[in-house]
Motif scaffolding. Structure first.
Motif, PDB file in Angstrom:
ATOM      1  N   GLY A 630       0.752  -1.267   0.265  1.00 56.29           N
ATOM      2  CA  GLY A 630      -0.194   0.195   0.258  1.00 56.29           C
ATOM      3  C   GLY A 630       1.041   1.332   0.176  1.00 56.29           C
ATOM      4  O   GLY A 630       1.563   1.484  -0.578  1.00 56.29           O
ATOM      5  N   ASN A 631       0.342   1.965   1.048  1.00 53.18           N
ATOM      6  CA  ASN A 631       0.953   3.114   1.231  1.00 53.18           C
ATOM      7  C   ASN A 631       2.794   3.239   2.105  1.00 53.18           C
ATOM      8  O   ASN A 631       3.329   3.833   2.313  1.00 53.18           O
ATOM      9  N   GLU A 632       3.363   1.899   1.644  1.00 58.94           N
ATOM     10  CA  GLU A 632       4.674   1.556   2.492  1.00 58.94           C
ATOM     11  C   GLU A 632       6.008   1.925   1.536  1.00 58.94           C
ATOM     12  O   GLU A 632       6.334   1.267   1.953  1.00 58.94           O
ATOM     13  N   GLY A 633       5.273   2.017   0.325  1.00 60.89           N
ATOM     14  CA  GLY A 633       6.398   2.366  -0.794  1.00 60.89           C
ATOM     15  C   GLY A 633       7.337   2.899  -0.309  1.00 60.89           C
ATOM     16  O   GLY A 633       8.611   2.662  -1.849  1.00 60.89           O
ATOM     17  N   ASN A 634       7.642   3.976   0.736  1.00 61.14           N
ATOM     18  CA  ASN A 634       8.976   4.649   0.745  1.00 61.14           C
ATOM     19  C   ASN A 634      10.551   4.232   1.625  1.00 61.14           C
ATOM     20  O   ASN A 634      10.794   4.554   2.100  1.00 61.14           O
ATOM     21  N   ARG A 635       9.887   2.940   1.750  1.00 62.19           N
ATOM     22  CA  ARG A 635      10.919   2.248   2.657  1.00 62.19           C
ATOM     23  C   ARG A 635      11.998   1.288   1.705  1.00 62.19           C
ATOM     24  O   ARG A 635      11.539   0.767   1.232  1.00 62.19           O
ATOM     25  N   LEU A 636      13.192   2.105   2.046  1.00 61.50           N
ATOM     26  CA  LEU A 636      14.434   1.280   1.628  1.00 61.50           C
ATOM     27  C   LEU A 636      15.103   0.889   2.252  1.00 61.50           C
ATOM     28  O   LEU A 636      15.559   0.982   3.080  1.00 61.50           O
ATOM     29  N   TYR A 637      16.507  -0.331   1.538  1.00 61.04           N
ATOM     30  CA  TYR A 637      16.918  -0.904   2.820  1.00 61.04           C
ATOM     31  C   TYR A 637      18.275  -0.376   1.180  1.00 61.04           C
ATOM     32  O   TYR A 637      17.909  -1.000   0.345  1.00 61.04           O
ATOM     33  N   LEU A 638      19.318  -0.695   1.906  1.00 57.15           N
ATOM     34  CA  LEU A 638      20.848  -0.956   2.178  1.00 57.15           C
ATOM     35  C   LEU A 638      21.454  -2.098   1.833  1.00 57.15           C
ATOM     36  O   LEU A 638      21.362  -2.706   3.618  1.00 57.15           O
ATOM     37  N   GLN A 639      21.113  -2.687   1.088  1.00 56.34           N
ATOM     38  CA  GLN A 639      22.026  -4.568   1.345  1.00 56.34           C
ATOM     39  C   GLN A 639      23.625  -5.343   0.741  1.00 56.34           C
ATOM     40  O   GLN A 639      23.471  -4.447  -0.223  1.00 56.34           O
ATOM     41  N   ASP A 640      24.040  -5.050   1.975  1.00 53.18           N
ATOM     42  CA  ASP A 640      25.174  -5.891   0.942  1.00 53.18           C
ATOM     43  C   ASP A 640      25.245  -7.427   1.466  1.00 53.18           C
ATOM     44  O   ASP A 640      25.616  -7.799   2.523  1.00 53.18           O
ATOM     45  N   SER A 641      25.714  -8.277   0.335  1.00 53.89           N
ATOM     46  CA  SER A 641      25.689  -9.459   0.999  1.00 53.89           C
ATOM     47  C   SER A 641      26.726  -9.885   0.096  1.00 53.89           C
ATOM     48  O   SER A 641      27.212  -9.370  -1.086  1.00 53.89           O
ATOM     49  N   TRP A 642      27.668 -11.635   0.324  1.00 53.53           N
ATOM     50  CA  TRP A 642      28.157 -11.734  -0.489  1.00 53.53           C
ATOM     51  C   TRP A 642      28.496 -14.055   0.002  1.00 53.53           C
ATOM     52  O   TRP A 642      28.342 -13.883   1.135  1.00 53.53           O
ATOM     53  N   THR A 643      29.336 -14.938  -0.743  1.00 50.10           N
ATOM     54  CA  THR A 643      29.051 -15.659  -0.218  1.00 50.10           C
ATOM     55  C   THR A 643      30.499 -16.179  -1.240  1.00 50.10           C
ATOM     56  O   THR A 643      30.609 -15.700  -2.574  1.00 50.10           O
ATOM     57  N   ASP A 644      30.985 -16.923  -0.435  1.00 52.40           N
ATOM     58  CA  ASP A 644      32.194 -17.528  -0.812  1.00 52.40           C
ATOM     59  C   ASP A 644      32.211 -18.994   0.076  1.00 52.40           C
ATOM     60  O   ASP A 644      32.103 -18.978   0.893  1.00 52.40           O
ATOM     61  N   SER A 645      33.415 -19.627  -0.449  1.00 56.47           N
ATOM     62  CA  SER A 645      34.030 -21.382   0.570  1.00 56.47           C
ATOM     63  C   SER A 645      33.678 -20.654   1.843  1.00 56.47           C
ATOM     64  O   SER A 645      33.809 -22.056   2.360  1.00 56.47           O
ATOM     65  N   SER A 646      34.733 -19.770   2.680  1.00 54.62           N
ATOM     66  CA  SER A 646      34.308 -19.971   4.195  1.00 54.62           C
ATOM     67  C   SER A 646      33.326 -19.359   4.164  1.00 54.62           C
ATOM     68  O   SER A 646      33.306 -19.975   5.717  1.00 54.62           O
ATOM     69  N   GLY A 647      32.476 -18.627   4.110  1.00 54.09           N
ATOM     70  CA  GLY A 647      30.865 -18.483   4.795  1.00 54.09           C
ATOM     71  C   GLY A 647      29.914 -17.610   3.534  1.00 54.09           C
ATOM     72  O   GLY A 647      31.047 -17.011   3.015  1.00 54.09           O
ATOM     73  N   SER A 648      28.912 -17.127   4.071  1.00 56.71           N
ATOM     74  CA  SER A 648      28.290 -16.668   3.470  1.00 56.71           C
ATOM     75  C   SER A 648      28.098 -14.960   4.451  1.00 56.71           C
ATOM     76  O   SER A 648      27.689 -14.976   5.707  1.00 56.71           O
ATOM     77  N   MET A 649      28.228 -13.785   4.117  1.00 56.77           N
ATOM     78  CA  MET A 649      26.572 -12.634   4.671  1.00 56.77           C
ATOM     79  C   MET A 649      26.377 -11.786   4.455  1.00 56.77           C
ATOM     80  O   MET A 649      26.122 -11.837   2.942  1.00 56.77           O
ATOM     81  N   MET A 657      15.584   8.709   1.306  1.00 59.61           N
ATOM     82  CA  MET A 657      16.062   8.625  -0.411  1.00 59.61           C
ATOM     83  C   MET A 657      16.844  10.264  -0.163  1.00 59.61           C
ATOM     84  O   MET A 657      17.297   9.831  -1.636  1.00 59.61           O
ATOM     85  N   ASP A 658      16.876  10.794   0.440  1.00 60.43           N
ATOM     86  CA  ASP A 658      17.357  11.777   0.029  1.00 60.43           C
ATOM     87  C   ASP A 658      19.163  11.410   0.811  1.00 60.43           C
ATOM     88  O   ASP A 658      20.137  11.516  -0.792  1.00 60.43           O
ATOM     89  N   SER A 659      19.769  10.819   1.258  1.00 58.31           N
ATOM     90  CA  SER A 659      21.043  10.087   1.448  1.00 58.31           C
ATOM     91  C   SER A 659      21.409   8.589   0.439  1.00 58.31           C
ATOM     92  O   SER A 659      22.864   9.137  -0.194  1.00 58.31           O
ATOM     93  N   LEU A 660      20.127   8.191   0.066  1.00 57.36           N
ATOM     94  CA  LEU A 660      20.924   7.181  -1.147  1.00 57.36           C
ATOM     95  C   LEU A 660      20.978   8.332  -2.732  1.00 57.36           C
ATOM     96  O   LEU A 660      22.040   8.102  -3.022  1.00 57.36           O
ATOM     97  N   SER A 661      20.490   9.313  -2.614  1.00 56.20           N
ATOM     98  CA  SER A 661      20.750  10.263  -3.956  1.00 56.20           C
ATOM     99  C   SER A 661      22.226  10.799  -3.599  1.00 56.20           C
ATOM    100  O   SER A 661      22.692  11.163  -4.964  1.00 56.20           O
ATOM    101  N   LEU A 662      22.323  11.091  -2.124  1.00 59.96           N
ATOM    102  CA  LEU A 662      23.633  11.653  -2.504  1.00 59.96           C
ATOM    103  C   LEU A 662      24.880  10.558  -2.535  1.00 59.96           C
ATOM    104  O   LEU A 662      25.815  10.912  -4.050  1.00 59.96           O
ATOM    105  N   VAL A 663      24.338   9.764  -1.896  1.00 58.53           N
ATOM    106  CA  VAL A 663      25.027   8.499  -2.157  1.00 58.53           C
ATOM    107  C   VAL A 663      25.371   7.787  -4.409  1.00 58.53           C
ATOM    108  O   VAL A 663      26.719   7.510  -4.738  1.00 58.53           O
ATOM    109  N   MET A 664      25.049   8.036  -4.084  1.00 61.41           N
ATOM    110  CA  MET A 664      24.578   7.239  -5.842  1.00 61.41           C
ATOM    111  C   MET A 664      25.127   8.198  -7.005  1.00 61.41           C
ATOM    112  O   MET A 664      25.710   7.838  -8.039  1.00 61.41           O
ATOM    113  N   SER A 665      25.091   9.595  -6.102  1.00 64.23           N
ATOM    114  CA  SER A 665      25.731  10.765  -7.643  1.00 64.23           C
ATOM    115  C   SER A 665      27.128  10.486  -6.702  1.00 64.23           C
ATOM    116  O   SER A 665      27.809  11.707  -7.503  1.00 64.23           O
TER     117      SER A 665
END
Length: 756
Positions: A630-649, A657-665
């Motif tokens: 519904g109206n919760e479309g403004n919720r944003l998450y920054l996610q970092d993920s990786w996997t290798d032979s030693s483990g996953s995270m 949104m303001d912080s995201l725009s600053l970083v993406m630029s």
């Protein structure tokens, strides 16, 4: 008779238990080439007449039989019953004859050894007699208390007098060096220099690439005890400056301490080269999973000066791993000698690192010969495994063109128990890596990790993983380094095939930097270290004893408003493969099944920046699915993920949104507020597929064959910020809330994956 004669020479030093040891196999000494048969009645004390009548039947073996027995004796001096039976059948002898032959042969060896020891004792006796005669003669003359020479003027020359004084001074310095070496290694420095004294060219051989490293070297260091610490050689301070040691000593003690550290570094480098040789007998294949294990008997045989007895409760961990990296050896050596860049290269392993002192700066503006004292805290992403804290000596050397070696060895060891202390008591024996440039542009790395640690500080469910070497061993170092090099190559590449192609390279690097800061901040709340100060909360009425809760207070720039950050973390065993748990948690469409703060709705990936070739190695921006929320479309998450032979995270944090725009630029991301949470999925140490560290032909890491037959260790962490807190005291409601949140999250994950 010759042996008995020599035994008589040692007088009161004769070992009364020697004859008992010689009879530990219930036999008397005879020649190894002949045996006799005798029944038990022959040794009956009450039947002397029958014993004298009977004659022992001697059997002289053929040369072929003796040769076969000798060959087998070299391999196994104490054959068991089955081996003796096989030999008797093969050689046409009775089992009793084979048994007596081996008993007699062992007696021969003992006799020869005792004869050699008696000869040494005889020489020592003669030496003592000579010294006694000298002392008697010296007692007849007065002696100078300063130099040890005659006190009557005119009996010795001034030159001889000065030599005697210098000799006395050198003896005092040697005593200080031995004391310092005993402090660092637990044994005097003579244990290290013994090999160098036996071979006067040892220092030259070391500089020219001993132990299999072939090629010229421009590192012409002399033997350590001849190292000039007063002329500014190789970065050493000049003689007119006040020298201070890494341990706080000054003056002559600091000078001697530095000499001991250089001695330790050279011995550690020598041992690392031996342990990285491809055909060495120091490593054997494990029958369980085919991994290399340290051959402790062979390691003891080489006489390592670092092989001292372990403290009670400590276990040894030794692993070796080889891989390919898309970089060059000189660049890697430079990074290893820079504490900050080294930490960035292993972000999820190194919680904190610093250079405490630089002993030598290297030669010709390079890291060749660089030697420094460092401090590091190595972590495993779980609250159940304390951080390992090391103070160690790091030495970098170029052995040939395109061949570098970096070695570490602990120089300060304190037993920091787990009670009230976040650090695990541990000691690093000579460990490090050999870096060799390949013709195809890759760099081959051979990594060795050799440590001792206090097993009692590790939680029961993590002990198999830690004992196997997966947690802190060479496999994890190599896998992390491969993933880091792969990530840098992708981020620096001007060609991109993912959704981030529309983003500028500056924007991708800014997003990656922010994601790394988020991950570092998250792990600091899971594994407490000196990098970030947390206060452990000891709360007894939470009901869930396996949840670790910590807090820290932060203030705004004005210093008026205070906030408190709560961090909760726990680890559980899951009867599922790492890959299945990782795929479930990173899928944005399934997030509503476990994220209690998402409102139960699904999410979608809006931005995807690949950081590796493996599926899931990426930095993403997740947004709520507006159709489902519904109206919760403004919720944003920054996610970092990786996997290798030693483990996953997987680590994520809300972002506006303001912080995201600053970083993406491509803007500065250091001021972006983060409240990270996430998961680590690690091998449990039981399944063989958890122990595989794979390397593809192009040098990229691979996670190996992972299936649903194994298990994994899931660690969940959650951070919550309490804003505008007027008092530094926490309420029970806040603690109960974060405890319920993490417990509910873990339970929802189990329910969604069908784990009881």
């Amino acid at each position: 008779m010759e042996a008995n004669g020599e035994m008589g020479l040692i007088g009161e030093n004769f070992d009364s238990g020697l004859m008992g040891r010689m009879r530990d196999d219930d036999f008397e000494s005879r020649s190894g080439s002949e045996n006799f048969d005798a029944s038990g009645d022959e040794f009956d004390a009450g039947d002397d007449h029958q014993q004298n009548k009977r004659k022992k039947k001697y059997h002289r073996h053929t040369p072929q039989q003796i040769q076969e027995l000798e060959n087998f004796f070299k391999e196994c001096p104490h054959p068991d019953e089955k081996q003796r039976a096989d030999l008797s059948k093969k050689l046409g002898l009775e089992n009793k004859q084979v048994k007596f032959w081996f008993q007699n042969r062992r007696t021969q060896m003992k006799t020869q050894l005792e004869r050699h020891e008696n000869m040494i004792l005889r020489q020592e006796n003669e030496k003592l007699r000579a010294e006694n005669s000298v002392m008697k003669e010296a007692m007849a003359n007065p002696i100078c208390s300063n130099c040890g020479g005659p006190a009557i003027p005119g009996q010795i020359s001034m030159e001889e007098h000065q030599i005697r004084i210098e000799n006395a001074r050198l003896k005092e310095e040697l005593a200080r060096v031995c004391t310092l070496s005993n402090k660092f290694l637990g044994r005097p420095v003579s244990a290290l220099t013994g090999m160098s004294m036996q071979n006067p060219n040892a220092g030259f051989e070391f500089g020219m690439g001993r132990n299999g490293i072939v090629g010229p070297s421009n590192f012409n260091m002399s033997l350590p005890m001849g190292f000039d610490m007063g002329d500014g050689v190789m970065g050493a301070p000049p003689s007119n400056s006040v020298m201070r040691s890494p341990m706080g000593m000054i003056g002559n003690d600091a000078q001697q301490e530095r000499a001991v550290l250089i001695e330790i570094a050279l011995a550690a480098m020598d041992e690392l080269i031996k342990m990285t040789e491809p055909d060495t007998h120091l490593w054997i294949k494990s029958p369980d999973n085919g991994k290399e294990m340290l051959n402790h008997d062979e390691y003891a045989r080489i006489g390592s000066p670092f092989n001292s007895p372990k403290p009670n409760g400590f276990v040894t961990e030794a692993t070796r791993e080889t891989g390919l990296l898309y970089t060059n050896s000189a660049a890697l050596a430079e990074i290893f000698m820079d504490a900050d860049r080294w930490s960035e290269m292993f972000p999820c392993m190194i919680a904190h690192a610093a250079t405490l002192d630089v002993l030598t700066n290297g030669i010709g503006g390079t890291r060749n010969g660089s030697m420094q004292v460092m401090h590091a805290e190595i972590q495993l992403p779980s609250p159940f495994v304390p951080v390992r804290q090391y103070r160690f000596l790091r030495f970098c050397k170029q052995h040939a063109e395109g061949v570098w070696a970096v070695v570490d060895a602990s120089i300060d060891f304190g037993r920091n128990g787990p009670n009230g202390n976040p650090y695990m008591s541990s000691k690093k024996l000579p460990s490090g890596c050999i870096l060799q440039d390949m013709s195809n542009g890759f760099c081959k790395i051979t990594y060795v990790d050799h440590s001792q640690y206090d097993e009692s500080a590790v939680h029961q469910i993590f002990r198999p993983m830690v004992n196997s070497g997966i947690a802190f061993g060479a496999h994890r170092w190599v896998a992390t380094l491969q993933r880091h090099c792969e990530s840098l190559a992708i981020l620096m590449s001007p060609v991109s095939s993912d959704e981030s192609a529309v983003m500028s390279p500056q924007g991708k690097r800014s997003m990656s930097k922010l994601a790394q800061r988020m991950t570092d901040y998250f792990w600091s709340g899971v594994c407490p270290s000196s990098a970030c100060k947390w206060d452990m909360l000891h709360i007894n009425n939470m009901g869930t004893s396996d949840v670790r809760i910590m807090s820290r207070k932060i203030s705004d720039p004005s210093g008026e408003n205070h906030s408190i950050v709560l961090s909760a973390a726990t680890s559980v065993w899951m009867p599922l493969s790492r890959q299945r748990v990782f795929d479930f948690l990173r899928d944005a469409r399934l997030r509503g099944e476990w994220d209690v703060l998402s409102g139960g709705g699904s999410m979608q990936e809006m931005v995807h920046i690949a950081t590796g070739q493996a599926i899931g190695n990426s930095v993403s921006i997740l947004g709520a699915n507006t159709a489902a929320n519904g109206n919760e479309g403004n919720r944003l998450y920054l996610q970092d993920s990786w996997t290798d032979s030693s483990g996953s995270m997987i680590v994520y944090s809300p972002i506006n949104m303001d912080s995201l725009s600053l970083v993406m630029s491509g803007g500065d991301s250091s001021s972006v507020a983060l409240s990270p949470s996430g998961f680590s999925i690690l091998p449990d140490g039981h399944s063989s597929n958890n122990n595989i560290v794979g390397t593809s032909s192009d040098g990229s890491s691979s996670s190996g064959s992972d299936n649903d037959n194994g298990g994994c260790l899931l660690t969940a962490g959650l951070q919550m910020v309490l804003t505008n807190v007027q008092s530094s005291k926490l309420t029970n409601d806040s603690v109960d809330t974060i405890n319920d949140l993490i417990a509910c999250t873990v339970q929802k994950i189990k329910d969604a994956l069908g784990v009881a």
